[in-house]
Design a protein around this motif. Structure first.
Motif, mmCIF file in Angstrom:
data_model
loop_
_atom_site.group_PDB
_atom_site.id
_atom_site.type_symbol
_atom_site.label_atom_id
_atom_site.label_comp_id
_atom_site.label_asym_id
_atom_site.label_seq_id
_atom_site.Cartn_x
_atom_site.Cartn_y
_atom_site.Cartn_z
ATOM 1 N N ILE A 1 0.880 -1.169 0.000
ATOM 2 C CA ILE A 1 0.000 0.000 0.000
ATOM 3 C C ILE A 1 0.914 1.214 0.000
ATOM 4 O O ILE A 1 1.829 1.312 0.821
ATOM 5 C CB ILE A 1 -0.931 0.012 1.216
ATOM 6 C CG1 ILE A 1 -1.898 -1.160 1.118
ATOM 7 C CG2 ILE A 1 -1.675 1.347 1.325
ATOM 8 C CD1 ILE A 1 -2.838 -1.295 2.281
ATOM 9 N N VAL A 2 0.692 2.136 -0.912
ATOM 10 C CA VAL A 2 1.525 3.331 -1.029
ATOM 11 C C VAL A 2 0.707 4.540 -0.603
ATOM 12 O O VAL A 2 -0.397 4.764 -1.094
ATOM 13 C CB VAL A 2 2.044 3.523 -2.470
ATOM 14 C CG1 VAL A 2 2.896 4.773 -2.576
ATOM 15 C CG2 VAL A 2 2.828 2.295 -2.922
ATOM 16 N N VAL A 3 1.278 5.317 0.323
ATOM 17 C CA VAL A 3 0.637 6.537 0.817
ATOM 18 C C VAL A 3 1.439 7.719 0.280
ATOM 19 O O VAL A 3 2.664 7.770 0.445
ATOM 20 C CB VAL A 3 0.617 6.561 2.362
ATOM 21 C CG1 VAL A 3 -0.041 7.829 2.866
ATOM 22 C CG2 VAL A 3 -0.075 5.324 2.910
ATOM 23 N N ARG A 4 0.741 8.651 -0.367
ATOM 24 C CA ARG A 4 1.400 9.836 -0.925
ATOM 25 C C ARG A 4 0.773 11.100 -0.348
ATOM 26 O O ARG A 4 -0.446 11.167 -0.172
ATOM 27 C CB ARG A 4 1.264 9.850 -2.446
ATOM 28 C CG ARG A 4 2.002 8.722 -3.112
ATOM 29 C CD ARG A 4 1.907 8.804 -4.633
ATOM 30 N NE ARG A 4 2.656 7.717 -5.231
ATOM 31 C CZ ARG A 4 2.103 6.582 -5.644
ATOM 32 N NH1 ARG A 4 0.809 6.413 -5.556
ATOM 33 N NH2 ARG A 4 2.854 5.635 -6.176
ATOM 34 N N GLU B 1 -3.149 10.541 -1.106
ATOM 35 C CA GLU B 1 -3.585 9.396 -1.911
ATOM 36 C C GLU B 1 -3.096 8.115 -1.267
ATOM 37 O O GLU B 1 -1.959 8.045 -0.795
ATOM 38 C CB GLU B 1 -2.995 9.546 -3.313
ATOM 39 C CG GLU B 1 -3.332 8.429 -4.259
ATOM 40 C CD GLU B 1 -2.712 8.670 -5.625
ATOM 41 O OE1 GLU B 1 -3.270 9.473 -6.388
ATOM 42 O OE2 GLU B 1 -1.654 8.070 -5.896
ATOM 43 N N ILE B 2 -3.957 7.125 -1.231
ATOM 44 C CA ILE B 2 -3.605 5.797 -0.746
ATOM 45 C C ILE B 2 -3.869 4.831 -1.894
ATOM 46 O O ILE B 2 -4.994 4.709 -2.363
ATOM 47 C CB ILE B 2 -4.426 5.413 0.499
ATOM 48 C CG1 ILE B 2 -4.199 6.443 1.620
ATOM 49 C CG2 ILE B 2 -4.065 4.005 0.959
ATOM 50 C CD1 ILE B 2 -5.135 6.297 2.787
ATOM 51 N N GLN B 3 -2.813 4.173 -2.345
ATOM 52 C CA GLN B 3 -2.905 3.279 -3.500
ATOM 53 C C GLN B 3 -2.660 1.843 -3.062
ATOM 54 O O GLN B 3 -1.683 1.554 -2.381
ATOM 55 C CB GLN B 3 -1.877 3.677 -4.547
ATOM 56 C CG GLN B 3 -1.944 2.863 -5.804
ATOM 57 C CD GLN B 3 -0.921 3.324 -6.834
ATOM 58 O OE1 GLN B 3 -0.199 4.276 -6.620
ATOM 59 N NE2 GLN B 3 -0.867 2.621 -7.932
ATOM 60 N N GLY B 4 -3.563 0.935 -3.472
ATOM 61 C CA GLY B 4 -3.399 -0.476 -3.169
ATOM 62 C C GLY B 4 -4.457 -0.941 -2.188
ATOM 63 O O GLY B 4 -5.292 -0.166 -1.769
ATOM 64 N N PRO B 5 -4.428 -2.176 -1.846
ATOM 65 C CA PRO B 5 -3.411 -3.172 -2.130
ATOM 66 C C PRO B 5 -3.553 -3.824 -3.503
ATOM 67 O O PRO B 5 -2.631 -4.463 -3.978
ATOM 68 C CB PRO B 5 -3.605 -4.205 -1.029
ATOM 69 C CG PRO B 5 -5.059 -4.127 -0.710
ATOM 70 C CD PRO B 5 -5.439 -2.687 -0.925
ATOM 71 N N ASP B 6 -4.707 -3.659 -4.124
ATOM 72 C CA ASP B 6 -4.902 -4.280 -5.428
ATOM 73 C C ASP B 6 -4.777 -3.232 -6.522
ATOM 74 O O ASP B 6 -4.993 -2.035 -6.293
ATOM 75 C CB ASP B 6 -6.280 -4.950 -5.492
ATOM 76 C CG ASP B 6 -6.428 -6.060 -4.465
ATOM 77 O OD1 ASP B 6 -5.480 -6.861 -4.331
ATOM 78 O OD2 ASP B 6 -7.459 -6.107 -3.781
#
Length: 103
Positions: free
Chosen positions: A20-23, A41-46
């Motif tokens: 999970i990537v937090v920007r 922005e929170i990207q993931g987990p899928d």
């Protein structure tokens, strides 16, 4: 979003680990020039999972601090899917919500 910071977290679930990537975006003065905002922005987990948000502050510092304080609440939703870690630890390294104490 003009990114100023990024953190990779690991979501451990059912013997699998996903990222999970937090920007965090650069503070921006809003068009009316009264408040500052920070996008996150929170990207993931899928693939394709992206959650975006925004906080406002009276100045750029407050907007950044508020963004760092809201991220743990946003990430809490992932606790139903598994355990989140950063650098192998459960402490994700974000600011806890606290109140300044007076004299």
């Amino acid at each position: 979003m003009d990114m100023i910071a990024e953190r990779e977290l690991a979501l451990h679930a059912s013997g699998d680990t996903k990222t999970i990537v937090v920007r965090l975006g650069r503070p921006e003065l809003e068009a009316k020039g009264q408040n500052w905002r920070v996008l996150y922005e929170i990207q993931g987990p899928d693939a394709g999972d992206v959650r975006r948000g925004m906080v406002r502050g009276e100045d750029s510092m407050q907007a950044v601090v508020l963004a760092l304080q809201i991220l743990p609440a946003e990430l809490a939703a992932f606790s139903r899917r598994g355990e989140l870690t950063w650098l192998g630890e459960r402490d994700l390294g974000f600011l806890p919500v606290s109140r300044a104490e007076g004299p």
